[in-house]
Design a protein around this motif. Structure first.
Motif, PDB file in Angstrom:
ATOM      1  N   GLY A 139      46.512  17.203 -22.542  1.00 17.46           N
ATOM      2  CA  GLY A 139      45.056  17.391 -22.455  1.00 17.46           C
ATOM      3  C   GLY A 139      44.243  16.172 -22.888  1.00 17.46           C
ATOM      4  O   GLY A 139      43.025  16.167 -22.756  1.00 17.46           O
ATOM      5  N   TRP A 140      44.917  15.186 -23.423  1.00 18.87           N
ATOM      6  CA  TRP A 140      44.193  14.004 -23.923  1.00 18.87           C
ATOM      7  C   TRP A 140      44.258  12.857 -22.922  1.00 18.87           C
ATOM      8  O   TRP A 140      45.290  12.620 -22.308  1.00 18.87           O
ATOM      9  N   TYR A 175      39.588  11.304 -24.811  1.00 16.25           N
ATOM     10  CA  TYR A 175      38.842  12.455 -24.270  1.00 16.25           C
ATOM     11  C   TYR A 175      39.811  13.616 -24.127  1.00 16.25           C
ATOM     12  O   TYR A 175      40.944  13.439 -23.638  1.00 16.25           O
ATOM     13  N   ASN A 176      39.355  14.786 -24.570  1.00 14.61           N
ATOM     14  CA  ASN A 176      40.196  15.966 -24.444  1.00 14.61           C
ATOM     15  C   ASN A 176      39.630  16.889 -23.367  1.00 14.61           C
ATOM     16  O   ASN A 176      38.491  17.346 -23.467  1.00 14.61           O
ATOM     17  N   GLU A 177      40.432  17.115 -22.349  1.00 11.93           N
ATOM     18  CA  GLU A 177      39.908  17.891 -21.216  1.00 11.93           C
ATOM     19  C   GLU A 177      39.775  19.383 -21.539  1.00 11.93           C
ATOM     20  O   GLU A 177      39.038  20.089 -20.861  1.00 11.93           O
ATOM     21  N   ASN A 178      40.460  19.857 -22.574  1.00 13.55           N
ATOM     22  CA  ASN A 178      40.336  21.272 -22.928  1.00 13.55           C
ATOM     23  C   ASN A 178      39.045  21.544 -23.704  1.00 13.55           C
ATOM     24  O   ASN A 178      38.313  22.479 -23.409  1.00 13.55           O
ATOM     25  N   THR A 179      38.790  20.693 -24.699  1.00 13.43           N
ATOM     26  CA  THR A 179      37.575  20.902 -25.507  1.00 13.43           C
ATOM     27  C   THR A 179      36.366  20.191 -24.890  1.00 13.43           C
ATOM     28  O   THR A 179      35.243  20.416 -25.308  1.00 13.43           O
ATOM     29  N   LYS A 220      36.720  11.581 -28.734  1.00 12.97           N
ATOM     30  CA  LYS A 220      37.098  11.283 -30.124  1.00 12.97           C
ATOM     31  C   LYS A 220      37.092   9.765 -30.291  1.00 12.97           C
ATOM     32  O   LYS A 220      37.785   9.058 -29.544  1.00 12.97           O
TER      33      LYS A 220
END
Ligand code: SF4
Length: 196
Positions: A27-28, A59-63, A67
């Motif tokens: 996800g990152w 970047y986290n695609e889930n949240t 960061k």
């Protein structure tokens, strides 16, 4: 130099060994390393620019959050006093504010973290000691406003309204910590207030 080189090698080896634990691929996404920031930090000072480079941005695609990571080298890691040092925290808090401004991202969608790598660890320790320490200072609205006020006051103090440095004498602000790193500390002709 040799010692610093060897410490650096040990740090890189430790990160390589544990990279999965610190940098998950699930996800990152890596947005970039040394991501440039160039922004006017004060609306009334059009010639004053803030320039910075963000060590790592993920970047986290889930949240759906970014960061911003700032990597710090430290001899033995940060203790509570260092973590509470607001001047240190403000660097990263301002990165968050300016990243949001520059890339039109909501501040609420940005997390920040200090990724502290230790040059020395206690080899005789009876329990495992990590070379890596992570620390995320609070960076909500109150902290962002405080950091903004602080940099604005600094700009208003040192620049005139045309953005030129003011030629004025500043009162010394001695403290053991300030003076320890000050190049004037051993030059009495420049400052006779040093606390050493
Ligand atoms: S040596 Fe003087 S100028 Fe430097 S930090 Fe200390 S008081 Fe300030």
């Amino acid at each position: 130099m040799r010692e610093f080189y060897e410490d650096g090698v040990a740090i890189l080896e430790a990160i390589k060994k544990k990279r999965g634990a610190y940098f998950s691929k699930r996800g990152w996404y890596l947005v970039g390393c040394e991501v440039p920031l160039l922004i006017h930090p004060h609306p009334d000072y059009k010639t004053v620019l803030y320039k910075g480079f963000l060590d790592v941005v993920l970047y986290n695609e889930n949240t759906k959050k970014f960061k911003i990571i700032d990597i710090k080298t430290s001899t033995k890691g940060w203790n509570d006093m260092t973590k509470k040092d607001e001047t240190k925290q403000m660097q990263l808090i301002l990165y968050k504010k300016f990243f949001a401004q520059q890339f039109s991202v909501s501040e609420d969608d940005i997390d920040i973290e200090f990724f502290i790598v230790k040059r020395k660890i206690w080899e005789e320790s009876p329990y495992p000691v990590s070379r890596i320490q992570e620390f995320s200072p609070a960076s909500g609205k109150v902290k962002i406003n405080k950091a903004t006020k602080s940099i604005s006051e600094f700009i208003e103090t040192v620049f005139d309204d045309r953005g030129k440095l003011k030629d004025k004498k500043y009162d010394p602000n001695p403290s053991k910590f300030n003076c320890m790193f000050c190049p004037f500390a051993n030059k009495k002709e420049l400052c006779d207030k040093a606390l050493l």
